[in-house]
Design a protein around this motif. Structure first.
Motif, short mmCIF file in Angstrom:
data_model
loop_
_atom_site.label_atom_id
_atom_site.label_comp_id
_atom_site.label_asym_id
_atom_site.label_seq_id
_atom_site.Cartn_x
_atom_site.Cartn_y
_atom_site.Cartn_z
N ALA A 7 112.39 67.26 -62.36
CA ALA A 7 111.79 68.60 -62.86
C ALA A 7 112.95 69.68 -63.19
O ALA A 7 112.81 70.45 -63.95
N SER A 8 114.39 69.07 -62.89
CA SER A 8 115.20 70.05 -63.47
C SER A 8 115.99 69.41 -64.61
O SER A 8 116.95 70.00 -65.23
N GLY A 9 115.43 68.21 -65.26
CA GLY A 9 115.99 67.81 -66.42
C GLY A 9 115.33 68.51 -67.57
O GLY A 9 114.41 69.43 -67.56
N TYR A 10 115.72 68.32 -69.03
CA TYR A 10 115.32 68.87 -70.19
C TYR A 10 113.77 68.87 -70.19
O TYR A 10 113.13 69.97 -70.33
N ILE A 15 108.21 71.06 -68.68
CA ILE A 15 106.74 70.95 -67.96
C ILE A 15 106.48 71.90 -66.78
O ILE A 15 105.49 72.47 -66.88
N ALA A 16 107.59 72.26 -65.96
CA ALA A 16 107.62 73.07 -64.79
C ALA A 16 107.39 74.44 -65.25
O ALA A 16 106.79 75.18 -64.77
N GLN A 22 101.44 79.33 -66.71
CA GLN A 22 100.01 79.12 -66.85
C GLN A 22 99.53 79.46 -65.17
O GLN A 22 98.24 79.35 -65.02
N GLY A 23 100.26 79.69 -64.29
CA GLY A 23 100.00 79.89 -62.91
C GLY A 23 99.47 78.46 -62.13
O GLY A 23 98.52 79.01 -61.11
N ARG A 24 99.57 77.36 -62.92
CA ARG A 24 99.52 76.37 -62.03
C ARG A 24 100.33 75.84 -60.94
O ARG A 24 101.59 75.62 -61.42
N PRO A 25 100.03 75.69 -59.91
CA PRO A 25 100.94 74.94 -58.75
C PRO A 25 101.55 73.76 -59.17
O PRO A 25 100.66 72.94 -59.57
N TYR A 26 102.82 73.37 -58.68
CA TYR A 26 103.34 72.34 -58.94
C TYR A 26 104.52 71.78 -57.85
O TYR A 26 104.83 72.92 -57.23
N HIS A 27 104.77 70.71 -57.66
CA HIS A 27 105.77 70.19 -56.86
C HIS A 27 106.93 69.40 -57.67
O HIS A 27 106.88 68.53 -58.37
N ALA A 28 108.21 70.24 -57.73
CA ALA A 28 109.31 69.92 -58.53
C ALA A 28 110.19 68.78 -57.53
O ALA A 28 110.49 69.29 -56.46
N PHE A 29 110.30 67.68 -57.95
CA PHE A 29 111.22 66.76 -57.31
C PHE A 29 112.46 66.68 -58.15
O PHE A 29 112.46 66.31 -59.31
N VAL A 30 113.55 66.98 -57.51
CA VAL A 30 114.82 66.84 -58.26
C VAL A 30 115.88 65.95 -57.49
O VAL A 30 115.75 65.69 -56.24
N LEU A 64 98.92 65.01 -54.17
CA LEU A 64 99.39 65.28 -55.29
C LEU A 64 98.07 64.50 -56.12
O LEU A 64 97.61 63.36 -55.90
N SER A 65 97.46 65.15 -57.12
CA SER A 65 96.50 64.54 -57.97
C SER A 65 97.22 63.78 -59.24
O SER A 65 96.51 62.86 -59.58
N THR A 66 98.25 64.19 -59.57
CA THR A 66 99.03 63.79 -60.70
C THR A 66 100.53 63.84 -60.38
O THR A 66 101.17 64.50 -60.04
N LEU A 67 101.22 62.78 -61.01
CA LEU A 67 102.59 62.46 -60.79
C LEU A 67 103.15 62.37 -62.19
O LEU A 67 102.92 61.32 -62.91
N VAL A 68 103.93 63.19 -62.73
CA VAL A 68 104.59 62.95 -63.80
C VAL A 68 106.11 62.57 -63.78
O VAL A 68 106.86 63.03 -62.83
N LEU A 69 106.38 61.51 -64.45
CA LEU A 69 107.79 61.07 -64.34
C LEU A 69 108.64 61.17 -65.56
O LEU A 69 108.24 60.93 -66.85
N ALA A 70 109.64 62.21 -65.34
CA ALA A 70 110.50 62.68 -66.33
C ALA A 70 112.02 62.55 -65.93
O ALA A 70 112.58 63.68 -65.84
#
Length: 103
Positions: A7-10, A15-16, A22-30, A64-70
């Motif tokens: 989540a801290s990359g470009y 995405i974060a 948008q007011g959508r909650p998320y979990h930032a993994f860094v 988590l319902s979705t996991l984004v790999l960035a």
């Protein structure tokens, strides 16, 4: 809730920022939270240290319902990256993570 690994990359940060606006909650993994400025992420979020490979704590992904790999352990713009290095640093650790998630 959506999780963003890297989540801290470009790309991850974009995405974060989008979810935050948008007011959508998320979990930032860094990888290195100690080097991030305060309040780097906006909106309703959690933040955890996580690095793909080694001793990964997959339990962080519960709920988590979705996991984004960035994330990537290598930089794609380096000329002498090489296929073997890419496999060792990215493909194998990501396969390990996906195997653990499937369990």
């Amino acid at each position: 809730m959506i999780g963003i690994i890297g989540a801290s990359g470009y790309i991850g940060r974009s995405i974060a920022d989008h979810f935050g606006s948008q007011g959508r909650p998320y979990h930032a993994f860094v990888r290195s939270p100690q080097f991030l400025p305060r309040n780097v992420f906006s909106g309703d979020h959690y933040q955890s240290r996580f690095e793909v490979g080694g001793d990964m704590d997959i339990s962080l992904f519960k709920g988590l319902s979705t996991l984004v790999l960035a994330t990537s352990a290598t930089k794609p713009n380096i000329q002498h990256n090489g296929v073997l290095n890419e496999v060792q640093k990215n493909v194998l650790p990501h396969c390990q993570m996906f195997t653990e998630l499937a369990k």
